[in-house]
Design a protein around this motif. Sequence first.
Motif, PDB file in Angstrom:
ATOM      1  N   LEU A  22       0.799  -1.225   0.000  1.00  0.00           N
ATOM      2  CA  LEU A  22       0.000   0.000   0.000  1.00  0.00           C
ATOM      3  C   LEU A  22       0.831   1.275   0.000  1.00  0.00           C
ATOM      4  CD1 LEU A  22      -3.048  -0.905   2.260  1.00  0.00           C
ATOM      5  CD2 LEU A  22      -3.056  -0.416  -0.190  1.00  0.00           C
ATOM      6  N   PRO A  23       1.873   1.413   0.855  1.00  0.00           N
ATOM      7  CA  PRO A  23       2.683   2.644   0.825  1.00  0.00           C
ATOM      8  C   PRO A  23       3.301   2.892  -0.539  1.00  0.00           C
ATOM      9  CG  PRO A  23       3.112   1.400   2.831  1.00  0.00           C
ATOM     10  CD  PRO A  23       2.303   0.505   1.953  1.00  0.00           C
ATOM     11  N   ALA A  24       3.788   1.811  -1.166  1.00  0.00           N
ATOM     12  CA  ALA A  24       4.415   1.966  -2.476  1.00  0.00           C
ATOM     13  C   ALA A  24       3.394   2.398  -3.511  1.00  0.00           C
ATOM     14  CB  ALA A  24       5.070   0.643  -2.907  1.00  0.00           C
ATOM     15  N   MET A  25       2.176   1.804  -3.402  1.00  0.00           N
ATOM     16  CA  MET A  25       1.109   2.189  -4.322  1.00  0.00           C
ATOM     17  C   MET A  25       0.750   3.652  -4.149  1.00  0.00           C
ATOM     18  SD  MET A  25      -1.279  -1.188  -3.998  1.00  0.00           S
ATOM     19  CE  MET A  25      -2.609  -0.520  -4.947  1.00  0.00           C
ATOM     20  N   ALA A  26       0.676   4.100  -2.896  1.00  0.00           N
ATOM     21  CA  ALA A  26       0.357   5.502  -2.610  1.00  0.00           C
ATOM     22  C   ALA A  26       1.437   6.415  -3.141  1.00  0.00           C
ATOM     23  CB  ALA A  26       0.174   5.706  -1.108  1.00  0.00           C
ATOM     24  N   ALA A  27       2.700   5.956  -2.987  1.00  0.00           N
ATOM     25  CA  ALA A  27       3.820   6.778  -3.442  1.00  0.00           C
ATOM     26  C   ALA A  27       3.800   6.945  -4.956  1.00  0.00           C
ATOM     27  CB  ALA A  27       5.137   6.147  -2.999  1.00  0.00           C
ATOM     28  N   ASN A  28       3.287   5.929  -5.673  1.00  0.00           N
ATOM     29  CA  ASN A  28       3.265   5.982  -7.124  1.00  0.00           C
ATOM     30  C   ASN A  28       1.998   6.642  -7.668  1.00  0.00           C
ATOM     31  OD1 ASN A  28       5.736   4.673  -7.380  1.00  0.00           O
ATOM     32  ND2 ASN A  28       4.798   2.649  -7.210  1.00  0.00           N
ATOM     33  N   LYS A  29       1.090   7.010  -6.796  1.00  0.00           N
ATOM     34  CA  LYS A  29      -0.156   7.634  -7.216  1.00  0.00           C
ATOM     35  C   LYS A  29       0.143   9.019  -7.780  1.00  0.00           C
ATOM     36  CE  LYS A  29      -4.805   8.705  -5.524  1.00  0.00           C
ATOM     37  NZ  LYS A  29      -5.688   8.757  -4.320  1.00  0.00           N
ATOM     38  N   PRO A  30      -0.368   9.350  -8.958  1.00  0.00           N
ATOM     39  CA  PRO A  30      -0.073  10.658  -9.560  1.00  0.00           C
ATOM     40  C   PRO A  30      -0.545  11.813  -8.676  1.00  0.00           C
ATOM     41  CG  PRO A  30      -1.119   9.195 -11.153  1.00  0.00           C
ATOM     42  CD  PRO A  30      -1.244   8.525  -9.822  1.00  0.00           C
ATOM     43  N   MET A  31       0.243  12.849  -8.660  1.00  0.00           N
ATOM     44  CA  MET A  31      -0.129  14.067  -7.947  1.00  0.00           C
ATOM     45  C   MET A  31      -1.282  14.733  -8.700  1.00  0.00           C
ATOM     46  SD  MET A  31       2.384  17.312  -7.319  1.00  0.00           S
ATOM     47  CE  MET A  31       1.760  18.971  -7.096  1.00  0.00           C
ATOM     48  N   LYS A  32      -2.341  15.087  -7.990  1.00  0.00           N
ATOM     49  CA  LYS A  32      -3.526  15.681  -8.607  1.00  0.00           C
ATOM     50  C   LYS A  32      -3.434  17.208  -8.548  1.00  0.00           C
ATOM     51  CE  LYS A  32      -7.506  13.715  -7.813  1.00  0.00           C
ATOM     52  NZ  LYS A  32      -8.691  13.183  -7.083  1.00  0.00           N
ATOM     53  N   VAL A  33      -3.473  17.820  -9.713  1.00  0.00           N
ATOM     54  CA  VAL A  33      -3.340  19.270  -9.819  1.00  0.00           C
ATOM     55  C   VAL A  33      -4.538  19.828 -10.589  1.00  0.00           C
ATOM     56  CG1 VAL A  33      -1.934  21.178 -10.684  1.00  0.00           C
ATOM     57  CG2 VAL A  33      -0.826  19.103  -9.801  1.00  0.00           C
ATOM     58  N   ALA A  34      -5.120  20.893 -10.067  1.00  0.00           N
ATOM     59  CA  ALA A  34      -6.234  21.559 -10.748  1.00  0.00           C
ATOM     60  C   ALA A  34      -5.843  22.991 -11.087  1.00  0.00           C
ATOM     61  CB  ALA A  34      -7.480  21.552  -9.872  1.00  0.00           C
ATOM     62  N   LEU A  35      -6.194  23.411 -12.285  1.00  0.00           N
ATOM     63  CA  LEU A  35      -5.978  24.797 -12.714  1.00  0.00           C
ATOM     64  C   LEU A  35      -7.344  25.465 -12.836  1.00  0.00           C
ATOM     65  CD1 LEU A  35      -4.246  27.133 -13.861  1.00  0.00           C
ATOM     66  CD2 LEU A  35      -4.487  26.071 -16.124  1.00  0.00           C
ATOM     67  N   ILE A  36      -7.578  26.483 -12.020  1.00  0.00           N
ATOM     68  CA  ILE A  36      -8.841  27.219 -12.039  1.00  0.00           C
ATOM     69  C   ILE A  36      -8.630  28.513 -12.811  1.00  0.00           C
ATOM     70  CG2 ILE A  36     -10.747  28.127 -10.667  1.00  0.00           C
ATOM     71  CD1 ILE A  36     -10.193  25.208 -10.079  1.00  0.00           C
ATOM     72  N   LEU A  37      -9.362  28.687 -13.900  1.00  0.00           N
ATOM     73  CA  LEU A  37      -9.213  29.859 -14.752  1.00  0.00           C
ATOM     74  C   LEU A  37     -10.425  30.782 -14.630  1.00  0.00           C
ATOM     75  CD1 LEU A  37      -7.903  28.192 -18.043  1.00  0.00           C
ATOM     76  CD2 LEU A  37      -6.541  29.357 -16.307  1.00  0.00           C
ATOM     77  N   SER A  38     -10.180  32.082 -14.714  1.00  0.00           N
ATOM     78  CA  SER A  38     -11.273  33.057 -14.759  1.00  0.00           C
ATOM     79  C   SER A  38     -11.530  33.433 -16.214  1.00  0.00           C
ATOM     80  CB  SER A  38     -10.911  34.301 -13.942  1.00  0.00           C
ATOM     81  OG  SER A  38      -9.713  34.888 -14.446  1.00  0.00           O
ATOM     82  N   GLY A  39     -11.568  32.427 -17.047  1.00  0.00           N
ATOM     83  CA  GLY A  39     -11.728  32.618 -18.481  1.00  0.00           C
ATOM     84  C   GLY A  39     -11.555  31.285 -19.174  1.00  0.00           C
ATOM     85  N   PHE A  40     -10.964  31.316 -20.371  1.00  0.00           N
ATOM     86  CA  PHE A  40     -10.873  30.102 -21.168  1.00  0.00           C
ATOM     87  C   PHE A  40      -9.480  29.927 -21.758  1.00  0.00           C
ATOM     88  CE2 PHE A  40     -15.225  31.655 -21.337  1.00  0.00           C
ATOM     89  CZ  PHE A  40     -15.958  30.514 -21.007  1.00  0.00           C
ATOM     90  N   LEU A  41      -9.155  28.685 -22.066  1.00  0.00           N
ATOM     91  CA  LEU A  41      -7.957  28.406 -22.842  1.00  0.00           C
ATOM     92  C   LEU A  41      -8.196  28.876 -24.274  1.00  0.00           C
ATOM     93  CD1 LEU A  41      -7.043  24.801 -21.594  1.00  0.00           C
ATOM     94  CD2 LEU A  41      -6.003  26.977 -20.910  1.00  0.00           C
ATOM     95  N   GLY A  42      -7.096  29.044 -25.015  1.00  0.00           N
ATOM     96  CA  GLY A  42      -7.213  29.515 -26.387  1.00  0.00           C
ATOM     97  C   GLY A  42      -7.016  31.007 -26.521  1.00  0.00           C
ATOM     98  N   ASP A  43      -6.627  31.677 -25.419  1.00  0.00           N
ATOM     99  CA  ASP A  43      -6.417  33.125 -25.496  1.00  0.00           C
ATOM    100  C   ASP A  43      -5.059  33.478 -26.087  1.00  0.00           C
ATOM    101  OD1 ASP A  43      -4.811  32.325 -23.382  1.00  0.00           O
ATOM    102  OD2 ASP A  43      -5.468  33.912 -22.016  1.00  0.00           O
ATOM    103  N   LYS A  44      -4.196  32.463 -26.246  1.00  0.00           N
ATOM    104  CA  LYS A  44      -2.840  32.671 -26.760  1.00  0.00           C
ATOM    105  C   LYS A  44      -2.099  33.688 -25.902  1.00  0.00           C
ATOM    106  CE  LYS A  44      -4.519  31.809 -31.452  1.00  0.00           C
ATOM    107  NZ  LYS A  44      -4.706  32.360 -32.802  1.00  0.00           N
TER     108      LYS A  44
END
Length: 346
Positions: A22-44
């Motif tokens: 279990l510890p090894a499985m937890a260690a290999n679990k991907p880090m979860k990252v969220a990006l909160i935008l006050s708009g949209f992608l595609g603004d270049k």
Amino acid sequence: MSLKRKLICALMVACLALVMALPAMAANKPMKVALILSGFLGDKSFNDSAHQGLLRAKKDFGIDLKVLESKNPADWEANLLSMASAKYDLIVGSSTQIAELIKKHAASFPDVKFGVIDGAVKAPNVMSIIFAQNEGSFLAGAAAAMFTTKTNIPGVNDKKIIGWVGGMDIPVLQDFLTGYKQGAKYIDPSVKVLVSFAGSFSDPLKGKELAMAQFEQGADIVMNVASTTGNGILEAAKEKGRYAIGVDMDQDGIYPGHILTSMIKRVDVATYKLVKDVKENKFKGNTVIEMGVADGGVGLTDMSVMKKALGNKFPNDILVKIKQLTADIRSGKIKVEQYKGFQRGI
């Protein structure tokens, strides 16, 4: 040993192996990252730059990335609370508006790490990164003030008028504007600076309308500081046969020959750093990092796209002067004014 006892022993061994894994499985679990935008992608621009930094982090660190987009303020708060309740490892708020929401809610989620771009938030689980955009805009204003005198270039009139169009009237954009005006006046105190705010970062039609109005008033070059709204500003320059200055990312190639330069703001470096610091256990709450001209956090493009488009009409003296001004800001010889309403510390 009976078959029943053998089965029991085998089951116990399997359970023990699972517990140890279990510890090894937890260690290999991907880090979860969220990006909160006050708009949209595609603004270049700003949003795409923030996203690019996290895409690089995804490639380097294998993070699990979720992006939440909206122009509705009610959605921004709902998106933030949703990701915090889901116990994401890192939530990045990529705007001043999202920074205010993180300031409001960070204490309710002490086990969640928050990264703030373009705002300073004091909390043990929040790390803030801000930019000296006033310094980069000083250079942009100086370039515009020089360019407006180059009447040998098609589309440049004999009036010393330059423009600036922003998205929403918020402190960070006022900081852009403060530097832009100072840079222009540093070159020529008589230059006139037209200023407009669209009231939105997601309205390219409004951006185009405001830029067109400034061109009609005599501006031959307008700076875009408006995210998706700015796409309309750049389009107006192309349609009108005039010029623009891009923002946040290198926008010079969007309409080659109509965008003199872009003021780069390394939001991608900031978002990447936040992930890297969490991964390496270097994340520090109650911390504000400022990125400016001295460390390459802001600056102008090399104008190579415009140089290619104009050929021997390209004004090399602008590049020479910008190089000198950059060195003078870096050394402290030039002190760029700050907008007092933009919070730089905590």
